[in-house]
Design a protein around this motif. Structure first.
Motif, PDB file in Angstrom:
ATOM      1  N   CYS A 181       0.975   4.494  -2.591  1.00  0.00           N
ATOM      2  CA  CYS A 181       0.742   5.748  -2.549  1.00  0.00           C
ATOM      3  C   CYS A 181       1.880   6.402  -2.954  1.00  0.00           C
ATOM      4  CB  CYS A 181       0.629   5.958  -0.801  1.00  0.00           C
ATOM      5  SG  CYS A 181      -0.847   5.242   0.043  1.00  0.00           S
TER       6      CYS A 181
ATOM      7  N   SER B 130      -1.241   7.370   3.335  1.00  0.00           N
ATOM      8  CA  SER B 130      -2.480   7.712   3.228  1.00  0.00           C
ATOM      9  C   SER B 130      -3.511   6.379   3.215  1.00  0.00           C
ATOM     10  CB  SER B 130      -2.873   8.566   2.150  1.00  0.00           C
ATOM     11  OG  SER B 130      -4.193   8.997   2.257  1.00  0.00           O
ATOM     12  N   LYS B 131      -4.738   6.424   3.972  1.00  0.00           N
ATOM     13  CA  LYS B 131      -5.338   5.589   3.648  1.00  0.00           C
ATOM     14  C   LYS B 131      -6.193   5.445   2.312  1.00  0.00           C
ATOM     15  CE  LYS B 131      -9.202   5.497   6.233  1.00  0.00           C
ATOM     16  NZ  LYS B 131     -10.160   5.055   7.527  1.00  0.00           N
ATOM     17  N   ASP B 132      -6.135   6.677   1.755  1.00  0.00           N
ATOM     18  CA  ASP B 132      -6.959   6.554   0.478  1.00  0.00           C
ATOM     19  C   ASP B 132      -5.914   7.492  -0.456  1.00  0.00           C
ATOM     20  OD1 ASP B 132      -8.726   7.117  -1.522  1.00  0.00           O
ATOM     21  OD2 ASP B 132     -10.084   8.597  -0.430  1.00  0.00           O
TER      22      ASP B 132
ATOM     23  N   HIS C  43       0.839  -1.325   0.007  1.00  0.00           N
ATOM     24  CA  HIS C  43       0.076  -0.110   0.005  1.00  0.00           C
ATOM     25  C   HIS C  43       0.864   1.279  -0.027  1.00  0.00           C
ATOM     26  CE1 HIS C  43      -3.513   2.504   0.603  1.00  0.00           C
ATOM     27  NE2 HIS C  43      -2.803   3.212   1.675  1.00  0.00           N
TER      28      HIS C  43
ATOM     29  N   ARG D 160      -6.801  10.929  -1.669  1.00  0.00           N
ATOM     30  CA  ARG D 160      -6.229  12.119  -0.795  1.00  0.00           C
ATOM     31  C   ARG D 160      -4.950  12.772  -1.343  1.00  0.00           C
ATOM     32  NH1 ARG D 160      -6.615  11.350   5.206  1.00  0.00           N
ATOM     33  NH2 ARG D 160      -6.712  13.503   5.055  1.00  0.00           N
TER      34      ARG D 160
END
Length: 101
Positions: free
Chosen positions: A13, A83-85, A9, A88
Protein backbone atom coordinates in the motif's frame (compact mmCIF):
# COMPACT_ATOMS: atom_id res chain seq x y z
CA UNK A 1 1.14 -16.32 10.10
CA UNK A 2 -0.93 -13.16 10.00
CA UNK A 3 1.71 -10.55 10.91
CA UNK A 4 4.03 -11.09 7.92
CA UNK A 5 1.03 -10.93 5.55
CA UNK A 6 -0.18 -7.67 7.13
CA UNK A 7 3.29 -6.13 6.99
CA UNK A 8 3.68 -7.14 3.34
CA UNK A 9 0.28 -5.69 2.48
CA UNK A 10 1.04 -2.39 4.25
CA UNK A 11 4.34 -2.15 2.35
CA UNK A 12 2.48 -2.73 -0.92
CA UNK A 13 0.00 0.00 0.00
CA UNK A 14 2.79 2.42 0.93
CA UNK A 15 4.64 1.59 -2.28
CA UNK A 16 1.48 2.27 -4.29
CA UNK A 17 0.71 5.59 -2.58
CA UNK A 18 4.00 7.37 -1.93
CA UNK A 19 5.41 7.38 -5.50
CA UNK A 20 2.06 8.65 -6.84
CA UNK A 21 2.10 11.49 -4.31
CA UNK A 22 5.74 12.26 -5.13
CA UNK A 23 4.81 12.49 -8.82
CA UNK A 24 2.55 15.47 -8.10
CA UNK A 25 4.60 18.67 -8.45
CA UNK A 26 2.75 20.48 -5.63
CA UNK A 27 3.44 17.71 -3.08
CA UNK A 28 6.31 17.21 -0.64
CA UNK A 29 6.21 13.75 0.96
CA UNK A 30 7.81 12.38 4.10
CA UNK A 31 7.64 8.61 3.81
CA UNK A 32 7.98 6.56 6.96
CA UNK A 33 9.87 3.27 7.02
CA UNK A 34 7.21 1.75 9.24
CA UNK A 35 3.66 2.42 10.26
CA UNK A 36 0.74 3.01 7.97
CA UNK A 37 0.80 6.76 7.38
CA UNK A 38 2.36 9.10 4.86
CA UNK A 39 2.84 12.74 5.80
CA UNK A 40 2.79 15.26 3.00
CA UNK A 41 2.58 18.97 2.38
CA UNK A 42 0.86 20.84 -0.44
CA UNK A 43 2.69 23.90 -1.72
CA UNK A 44 0.66 27.06 -1.41
CA UNK A 45 -1.36 25.84 1.59
CA UNK A 46 -0.29 26.51 5.17
CA UNK A 47 -3.36 25.70 7.30
CA UNK A 48 -3.63 21.93 7.45
CA UNK A 49 -7.06 21.91 9.13
CA UNK A 50 -8.49 24.20 6.46
CA UNK A 51 -7.01 22.07 3.67
CA UNK A 52 -8.28 18.85 5.27
CA UNK A 53 -11.80 20.31 5.52
CA UNK A 54 -11.69 21.49 1.91
CA UNK A 55 -10.45 18.13 0.67
CA UNK A 56 -13.36 16.35 2.35
CA UNK A 57 -15.95 18.79 1.02
CA UNK A 58 -14.52 19.40 -2.44
CA UNK A 59 -12.70 16.17 -3.34
CA UNK A 60 -14.27 13.50 -1.13
CA UNK A 61 -10.85 12.79 0.35
CA UNK A 62 -10.57 12.28 4.12
CA UNK A 63 -7.09 13.10 5.41
CA UNK A 64 -5.97 14.12 8.88
CA UNK A 65 -4.55 17.61 9.44
CA UNK A 66 -0.97 17.49 10.70
CA UNK A 67 -1.54 20.05 13.41
CA UNK A 68 -3.89 17.57 15.14
CA UNK A 69 -0.73 15.65 16.09
CA UNK A 70 1.77 18.40 16.91
CA UNK A 71 2.02 22.17 16.39
CA UNK A 72 5.14 21.73 14.25
CA UNK A 73 3.10 19.57 11.84
CA UNK A 74 1.01 22.59 10.80
CA UNK A 75 0.75 22.63 7.02
CA UNK A 76 1.16 18.85 6.72
CA UNK A 77 -1.50 16.22 6.08
CA UNK A 78 -1.52 12.58 7.19
CA UNK A 79 -2.76 9.90 4.80
CA UNK A 80 -3.46 6.47 6.26
CA UNK A 81 -2.58 3.93 3.61
CA UNK A 82 -3.89 0.88 5.47
CA UNK A 83 -6.42 0.07 2.76
CA UNK A 84 -7.90 -3.31 1.95
CA UNK A 85 -7.78 -2.36 -1.74
CA UNK A 86 -4.76 -0.60 -3.26
CA UNK A 87 -7.03 0.75 -6.02
CA UNK A 88 -8.69 2.98 -3.40
CA UNK A 89 -5.33 4.66 -2.78
CA UNK A 90 -4.87 5.18 -6.51
CA UNK A 91 -8.36 6.72 -6.71
CA UNK A 92 -7.52 8.97 -3.76
CA UNK A 93 -4.44 10.32 -5.52
CA UNK A 94 -6.53 10.89 -8.65
CA UNK A 95 -8.99 12.92 -6.57
CA UNK A 96 -6.14 14.94 -5.09
CA UNK A 97 -4.66 15.54 -8.55
CA UNK A 98 -8.02 16.77 -9.88
CA UNK A 99 -8.52 19.01 -6.84
CA UNK A 100 -5.08 20.57 -7.26
CA UNK A 101 -5.67 21.22 -10.97
Amino acid sequence: EVTPRVVAHLKACRDALVPRLQALPQVEVQSARGGMYAFFKLSGFSDSLDVAKRLVAEAGLGLAPGNAFAPEAQGWLRWCFASKDVARLEEGVSRLRRWLA
